[in-house]
Design an enzyme around this catalytic site. Structure first.
Site, PDB file in Angstrom:
ATOM      1  N   LYS A  26       0.742  -1.142  -0.003  1.00  0.00           N
ATOM      2  CA  LYS A  26       0.009   0.180  -0.029  1.00  0.00           C
ATOM      3  C   LYS A  26       0.854   1.112  -0.057  1.00  0.00           C
ATOM      4  CE  LYS A  26      -4.490   0.948   0.179  1.00  0.00           C
ATOM      5  NZ  LYS A  26      -5.557   0.171  -0.117  1.00  0.00           N
ATOM      6  N   ASP A  60      -6.995   4.309  -4.197  1.00  0.00           N
ATOM      7  CA  ASP A  60      -7.801   4.309  -2.931  1.00  0.00           C
ATOM      8  C   ASP A  60      -8.430   5.654  -2.664  1.00  0.00           C
ATOM      9  OD1 ASP A  60      -7.940   2.364  -0.530  1.00  0.00           O
ATOM     10  OD2 ASP A  60      -7.501   3.938   0.489  1.00  0.00           O
TER      11      ASP A  60
HETATM   12  P1  NDP Z   1     -12.987   8.004  -2.420  1.00  0.00           P
HETATM   13  O1  NDP Z   1     -11.859   8.949  -2.424  1.00  0.00           O
HETATM   14  O2  NDP Z   1     -13.533   7.775  -3.857  1.00  0.00           O
HETATM   15  O3  NDP Z   1     -14.192   8.258  -1.681  1.00  0.00           O
HETATM   16  C1  NDP Z   1     -14.016   8.253  -0.299  1.00  0.00           C
HETATM   17  C2  NDP Z   1     -15.362   8.710   0.295  1.00  0.00           C
HETATM   18  O4  NDP Z   1     -15.145   8.560   1.917  1.00  0.00           O
HETATM   19  C3  NDP Z   1     -15.570  10.198   0.267  1.00  0.00           C
HETATM   20  O5  NDP Z   1     -16.855  10.436   0.292  1.00  0.00           O
HETATM   21  C4  NDP Z   1     -14.997  10.844   1.574  1.00  0.00           C
HETATM   22  O6  NDP Z   1     -15.656  12.108   1.739  1.00  0.00           O
HETATM   23  C5  NDP Z   1     -15.390   9.755   2.625  1.00  0.00           C
HETATM   24  N1  NDP Z   1     -14.035   9.841   3.523  1.00  0.00           N
HETATM   25  C6  NDP Z   1     -12.948   9.850   3.310  1.00  0.00           C
HETATM   26  N2  NDP Z   1     -12.218   9.831   4.260  1.00  0.00           N
HETATM   27  C7  NDP Z   1     -13.234  10.122   5.334  1.00  0.00           C
HETATM   28  C8  NDP Z   1     -13.201  10.458   6.785  1.00  0.00           C
HETATM   29  N3  NDP Z   1     -11.717  10.550   7.408  1.00  0.00           N
HETATM   30  N4  NDP Z   1     -14.174  10.516   7.544  1.00  0.00           N
HETATM   31  C9  NDP Z   1     -15.546  10.585   6.821  1.00  0.00           C
HETATM   32  N5  NDP Z   1     -15.642  10.387   5.607  1.00  0.00           N
HETATM   33  C10 NDP Z   1     -14.420  10.219   4.734  1.00  0.00           C
HETATM   34  O7  NDP Z   1     -12.437   6.631  -1.861  1.00  0.00           O
HETATM   35  P2  NDP Z   1     -13.048   4.968  -2.322  1.00  0.00           P
HETATM   36  O8  NDP Z   1     -14.440   5.107  -2.279  1.00  0.00           O
HETATM   37  O9  NDP Z   1     -12.164   4.578  -3.406  1.00  0.00           O
HETATM   38  O10 NDP Z   1     -12.695   4.341  -0.818  1.00  0.00           O
HETATM   39  C11 NDP Z   1     -13.329   4.477   0.404  1.00  0.00           C
HETATM   40  C12 NDP Z   1     -13.022   3.102   1.270  1.00  0.00           C
HETATM   41  O11 NDP Z   1     -12.925   1.769   0.634  1.00  0.00           O
HETATM   42  C13 NDP Z   1     -11.240   3.321   1.823  1.00  0.00           C
HETATM   43  O12 NDP Z   1     -11.584   2.742   2.929  1.00  0.00           O
HETATM   44  C14 NDP Z   1     -10.706   2.585   0.899  1.00  0.00           C
HETATM   45  O13 NDP Z   1      -9.380   2.181   1.355  1.00  0.00           O
HETATM   46  C15 NDP Z   1     -11.517   1.277   0.735  1.00  0.00           C
HETATM   47  N6  NDP Z   1     -11.499   0.702  -0.632  1.00  0.00           N
HETATM   48  C16 NDP Z   1     -11.365   1.100  -1.712  1.00  0.00           C
HETATM   49  C17 NDP Z   1     -11.100   0.134  -2.761  1.00  0.00           C
HETATM   50  C18 NDP Z   1     -11.067   0.888  -4.279  1.00  0.00           C
HETATM   51  O14 NDP Z   1     -11.005  -0.003  -5.064  1.00  0.00           O
HETATM   52  N7  NDP Z   1     -11.191   1.951  -4.579  1.00  0.00           N
HETATM   53  C19 NDP Z   1     -10.975  -1.181  -2.687  1.00  0.00           C
HETATM   54  C20 NDP Z   1     -11.144  -1.671  -1.402  1.00  0.00           C
HETATM   55  C21 NDP Z   1     -11.554  -0.658  -0.290  1.00  0.00           C
HETATM   56  P3  NDP Z   1     -14.803  13.454   1.562  1.00  0.00           P
HETATM   57  O15 NDP Z   1     -15.020  13.582   0.011  1.00  0.00           O
HETATM   58  O16 NDP Z   1     -15.738  14.480   2.163  1.00  0.00           O
HETATM   59  O17 NDP Z   1     -13.596  13.164   1.843  1.00  0.00           O
HETATM   60  O1  2IT Z   2      -7.892  -1.400  -0.428  1.00  0.00           O
HETATM   61  C1  2IT Z   2      -8.053  -1.847  -1.692  1.00  0.00           C
HETATM   62  O2  2IT Z   2      -8.078  -3.096  -2.040  1.00  0.00           O
HETATM   63  C2  2IT Z   2      -7.681  -0.957  -2.970  1.00  0.00           C
HETATM   64  N1  2IT Z   2      -7.535   0.116  -2.639  1.00  0.00           N
HETATM   65  C3  2IT Z   2      -7.585  -1.572  -4.248  1.00  0.00           C
HETATM   66  C4  2IT Z   2      -6.087  -1.953  -4.541  1.00  0.00           C
HETATM   67  C5  2IT Z   2      -5.830  -2.478  -5.847  1.00  0.00           C
HETATM   68  O3  2IT Z   2      -4.637  -2.686  -6.250  1.00  0.00           O
HETATM   69  O4  2IT Z   2      -6.708  -2.376  -6.735  1.00  0.00           O
END
Ligand code: NDP
Ligand code: 2IT
Length: 443
Positions: free
Chosen positions: A125, A165
């Site tokens: 990561k 992420d």
């Molecule tokens: P994005 O940046 O697209 O969206 C993040 C969302 O979460 C936004 O709405 C943001 O609000 C909110 N958020 C972020 N930080 C905080 C915080 N400290 N408190 C409250 N709300 C918060 O990210 P993703 O959707 O890609 O990721 C969301 C989660 O999913 C993370 O935990 C990530 O690690 C996990 N994840 C993502 C994957 C992927 O493929 N993208 C795969 C697996 C897991 P704001 O805009 O106000 O910051």
């Molecule tokens: O938390 C996660 O699994 C991700 N942000 C996706 C990682 C990836 O390599 O697609």
């Protein structure tokens, strides 16, 4: 067990102050006692001592010039945690809260998650404390280029393959890929989440959210329930939340609330996803803007209040520790019967305990949100064979992978006498594959 206690103590001492990392390690170690009793060979080979220590941790300066001509300096990270079963693989997070401990917790989770996908990917990561909010496109580009100017020397299609992420989506991957290609003069699958005209895979954008719903669907089906007619609350309004919501609708459910870090919206008629996509993906605005378009919907300040909204299924999909004990109690009191973690470690240990005690079906993140990295693995496969599969082909593979992860986690839990405990099932199943590879490869 003494080995596990000693390892936990060493992790706490050696990584002082890294709270989230301790939390992630503790949760996995708590599941491993019966495994070590059954497999003394893991103890003898020091597997647990080794698996909690990253193979490599890289920290670097990321200087860039903002639109007013001022030099800014951020810190970049890449933690290459474990490469026993494949090249390091995992996302990059750009958020002001990023520090070494956060990246280590995420990298550690990624080892077991990637193992569960069944694909040959190790865990890693990275990211930066850079805050993309309010930055111009030019600033984002210059930051991404500077970040890759250092990162490029540590990664590669057979070494380490980053992706997105929080704060890193298609736009950021594009600028980083462009810079990598310039420096190396190579067009390779060094990053995933690429655009569809330059090496990306269909379904990668949707994969984490879709995969989350496929997993939860398997979990609730086993208990005779379904998404049909269910009210669903999803926290966040980013990549994971938006495509989880899209799949909830396709499966016959209704999404009544979404949030961002400032607050949440409640729309009793069901949140209109076209509006959310426009606000968040195109205009990059706040979720509160939703009520300007849909006057019947309500906006509430503070993101934690979302868990007081009555629902059948909750999908925390924003960030770590966003759902605490009080939130879990509120969900239980309102009749919520299933929780699926779209985010990494969104529920606190106390919240998970409440869910288990009250027989709420609980899908832990490292199993339930593995669809994103699994589809990244499929993107790597397509890059290697220089081919692009259709949407239907990738979606079908994703569905199978999520069903297999559910099967593996639930059967493993049962085999260890922990029926329905998918936290233990996922931790043990993910661990076994990596531990066996580490044994085979020697110290
Ligand atoms: P994005 O940046 O697209 O969206 C993040 C969302 O979460 C936004 O709405 C943001 O609000 C909110 N958020 C972020 N930080 C905080 C915080 N400290 N408190 C409250 N709300 C918060 O990210 P993703 O959707 O890609 O990721 C969301 C989660 O999913 C993370 O935990 C990530 O690690 C996990 N994840 C993502 C994957 C992927 O493929 N993208 C795969 C697996 C897991 P704001 O805009 O106000 O910051
Ligand atoms: O938390 C996660 O699994 C991700 N942000 C996706 C990682 C990836 O390599 O697609």
């Amino acid at each position: 067990m003494k080995t596990l206690l000693n390892v936990m103590e060493q992790v706490n001492n050696r990584n002082a102050g890294e709270r989230e990392f301790h939390q992630a390690v503790r949760e996995v170690l708590e599941s491993l006692e019966p495994v070590l009793e059954k497999h003394p060979e893991y103890v003898k080979a020091g597997i647990v001592e080794r698996i909690v220590e990253p193979e490599r941790q890289i920290m670097f300066r990321v200087p860039w010039v903002d639109d007013t001509g001022i030099v800014q300096v951020n810190r970049g990270f890449r933690v290459q945690f474990n490469s026993a079963i494949g090249p390091y693989k995992g996302g990059l997070r750009f958020h002001p809260s990023v520090n070494l401990g956060i990246i280590k917790f995420l990298g550690f989770e990624q080892i077991f998650k990637n193992s569960l996908t069944g694909l040959p990917m190790g865990g890693g990561k990275g990211g930066s404390d850079f805050d993309p909010k309010g930055k111009s496109d030019g600033e984002i580009m210059r930051f991404c280029q500077s970040f890759m100017t250092e990162l490029y020397r540590h990664i590669g299609e057979d070494t380490d393959v980053p992706a997105g992420d929080i704060g890193v989506g298609g736009r950021e991957i594009g600028y980083m890929f462009g810079q990598y290609k310039k420096i190396r003069n190579q067009f390779t699958g060094v990053l995933t989440g690429k655009g569809l005209t330059w090496g990306g895979s269909l379904v990668r954008t949707e994969a984490t959210g879709y995969g989350l719903c496929y997993f939860v669907d398997e979990m609730i089906k086993a208990k005779g329930k379904s998404f049909k007619g269910a009210s669903v609350v999803i926290s966040g309004s980013g990549n994971v939340a938006i495509y989880a919501a899209e799949k909830v609708y396709q499966l016959g459910g209704k999404v009544v609330a979404l949030s961002d870090s400032n607050g949440y919206i409640y729309d009793a008629d069901g949140v209109k996803l076209d509006t959310v996509k426009r606000i968040k993906e195109i205009e990059r605005k706040r979720i509160s803007d939703y009520t300007k378009i849909h006057a019947d919907a309500k906006y509430f300040d503070g993101f934690r209040g979302i868990w007081t909204v009555k629902c059948d299924i909750a999908l925390p999909s924003a960030t770590q520790n966003e759902l605490d004990e009080d939130a879990a109690k509120a969900l239980v009191a309102n009749g919520c019967f299933a929780v699926g973690e779209g985010a990494n470690m969104p529920s606190t240990p106390e919240a998970i305990e409440i869910f288990h005690k009250n027989k709420v079906l609980f899908a832990p993140g490292k199993a339930a949100n593995a669809g994103g990295v699994a589809t990244s693995g499929l993107e790597m496969s397509q890059n290697s064979i220089r081919y692009q599969w259709s949407f239907e082909e990738v979606d079908e593979k994703l569905k199978n992978i999520m069903a297999n992860i559910y099967k593996n986690a639930s059967e493993t839990a049962r085999a260890y006498g922990l029926e329905d405990n998918l936290v233990a099932g996922a931790n043990i199943a993910g661990f076994l594959k990596v531990a066996n590879a580490m044994l085979a490869l020697g110290v």
